[in-house]
Motif scaffolding. Structure first.
Motif, short mmCIF file in Angstrom:
data_model
loop_
_atom_site.label_atom_id
_atom_site.label_comp_id
_atom_site.label_asym_id
_atom_site.label_seq_id
_atom_site.Cartn_x
_atom_site.Cartn_y
_atom_site.Cartn_z
N ASP A 1 16.12 -23.60 3.17
CA ASP A 1 15.40 -22.32 3.20
C ASP A 1 15.60 -21.64 4.54
OD1 ASP A 1 14.49 -23.23 0.79
OD2 ASP A 1 12.46 -23.69 1.48
N SER B 1 12.56 -17.35 7.57
CA SER B 1 11.63 -16.31 7.13
C SER B 1 10.59 -16.84 6.16
CB SER B 1 12.39 -15.15 6.48
OG SER B 1 13.08 -15.59 5.31
N THR B 2 10.85 -17.99 5.55
CA THR B 2 9.90 -18.59 4.60
C THR B 2 8.90 -19.52 5.27
OG1 THR B 2 11.29 -20.53 4.14
CG2 THR B 2 11.70 -18.54 2.83
N TRP B 3 9.14 -19.85 6.54
CA TRP B 3 8.36 -20.91 7.16
C TRP B 3 6.88 -20.58 7.32
CZ3 TRP B 3 11.78 -23.30 11.63
CH2 TRP B 3 12.90 -23.91 11.04
N SER B 4 6.55 -19.33 7.55
CA SER B 4 5.14 -18.99 7.73
C SER B 4 4.34 -19.22 6.45
CB SER B 4 4.99 -17.53 8.20
OG SER B 4 5.56 -16.65 7.25
N GLN B 5 5.00 -19.11 5.29
CA GLN B 5 4.33 -19.40 4.02
C GLN B 5 4.38 -20.90 3.70
OE1 GLN B 5 6.80 -16.70 4.00
NE2 GLN B 5 5.04 -15.46 4.62
N THR B 6 5.48 -21.54 4.05
CA THR B 6 5.63 -22.96 3.73
C THR B 6 4.73 -23.84 4.60
OG1 THR B 6 7.93 -22.59 3.11
CG2 THR B 6 7.31 -24.85 3.61
N ARG B 7 4.58 -23.45 5.85
CA ARG B 7 3.86 -24.28 6.83
C ARG B 7 2.45 -24.66 6.36
NH1 ARG B 7 0.73 -22.15 10.73
NH2 ARG B 7 0.04 -23.50 12.43
N PRO B 8 1.58 -23.72 5.99
CA PRO B 8 0.23 -24.14 5.56
C PRO B 8 0.25 -24.97 4.27
CG PRO B 8 0.54 -21.77 5.23
CD PRO B 8 1.70 -22.25 6.03
N ALA B 9 1.20 -24.69 3.38
CA ALA B 9 1.29 -25.48 2.15
C ALA B 9 1.71 -26.92 2.47
CB ALA B 9 2.29 -24.84 1.19
N GLN C 1 6.26 -20.92 17.48
CA GLN C 1 6.79 -20.45 16.19
C GLN C 1 7.89 -19.40 16.39
OE1 GLN C 1 3.78 -19.52 13.25
NE2 GLN C 1 2.39 -21.09 14.05
N VAL D 1 8.01 -25.36 11.24
CA VAL D 1 7.44 -25.38 9.89
C VAL D 1 6.71 -26.70 9.62
CG1 VAL D 1 9.57 -26.25 8.84
CG2 VAL D 1 7.96 -24.94 7.45
#
Length: 266
Positions: A34, A37-45, A76, A84
């Motif tokens: 990935d 750019s996806t890391w900010s969404q993936t990190r909390p999940a 970050q 991430v």
């Protein structure tokens, strides 16, 4: 959330039915496949997944370890490494983090695990998790890269631009080709260039690999910081690795002869 819980329910029976002491999570696709750019969404999940899996495993008296690529700070940004994985956030939920301090150079010739890079990751890891929850991943392999070719037969050869090999294999190649193995003191890694002889083709290649000296240097780094190492992997390491590690351990255990003696009571 549903998918996360469903995945946890896939993992728990594996641990229970096989009688494992726990499980090691080594999920790499969201780091290497990935985009950032996806890391900010993936990190909390990711943090939620580790937290929930940990709770379920601890109810069973089981362990949770995580393997993750290097992280250097919490900013970050480009200086942070693979932020991430959020080491500080998962620290309370895991029993150990095993940092994958290898594959620094993949696309072009260079060290696989340069010491300054490893030291930076270790410094942050110790601050985020402490020595009891942190372990340094140490390679026992290397890579070699294609530099140039010569000969009409090269066109029909399957010449990989980058090849990973066990360290012992690199030592054998050096012996077979009469190539001197050099050592980079700054990066604590062995290297050399050689010619691969093929039918009507000569391929020039450059190799970097982690020999016994490299592993011992990482072992000393771990001992100096009261933590441990994990070797990746076993079976193809430099045969001198184990003696080198024993020597480091013995040296670490010796009393410091330069220390001032304690004053005696009269």
């Amino acid at each position: 959330m549903y998918k996360r819980q469903a995945h946890i329910q896939q993992l728990l029976p594996l641990v229970d039915q096989q009688g494992y002491d726990g499980i090691d999570i080594d999920y790499e696709n969201f780091a290497f496949a990935d985009g950032t750019s996806t890391w900010s969404q993936t990190r909390p999940a990711w943090v939620a997944f580790i937290s929930e899996l940990s709770a379920a495993l601890r109810e069973r008296g089981k362990l949770l370890t995580v393997a993750a690529p290097p992280m250097f700070n919490t900013s970050q940004n480009g200086s942070s490494g693979y932020w991430v994985y959020d080491w500080p956030a998962i620290a309370p939920h895991i029993d150990e983090l095993r940092v994958m301090t290898y594959d620094y150079s993949t696309n072009a010739p260079g060290p696989v695990a340069p010491m300054p890079w490893v030291e930076d990751a270790v410094e942050f890891g110790l601050a985020a998790l402490g020595p009891d929850k942190f372990s340094i991943g140490v390679p026992t392999y290397g890579r070699d890269w294609l530099n140039a070719t010569s000969g009409a037969g090269c066109a029909v050869q399957n010449l990989s631009s980058s090849v990973a090999r066990p360290s012992a294999a690199f030592q054998q190649i050096a012996a077979d080709t009469g190539t001197e193995v050099l050592f980079d003191d700054t990066n604590q890694e062995a290297y050399y260039s050689y010619n691969q002889a093929l039918p009507d083709c000569t391929a020039g290649r450059t190799a970097y690999f982690s020999d016994a000296r490299s592993v011992a240097a990482k072992g000393k780094l771990a001992l100096d910081n009261d933590t441990t190492i994990i070797l990746w992997s076993l079976g193809g390491e430099d045969p001198a690795t184990w003696d080198a590690l024993r020597e480091v351990a013995e040296e670490h255990a010796r009393p410091d002869e330069t220390a001032s003696p304690e004053p005696s009571e009269e």
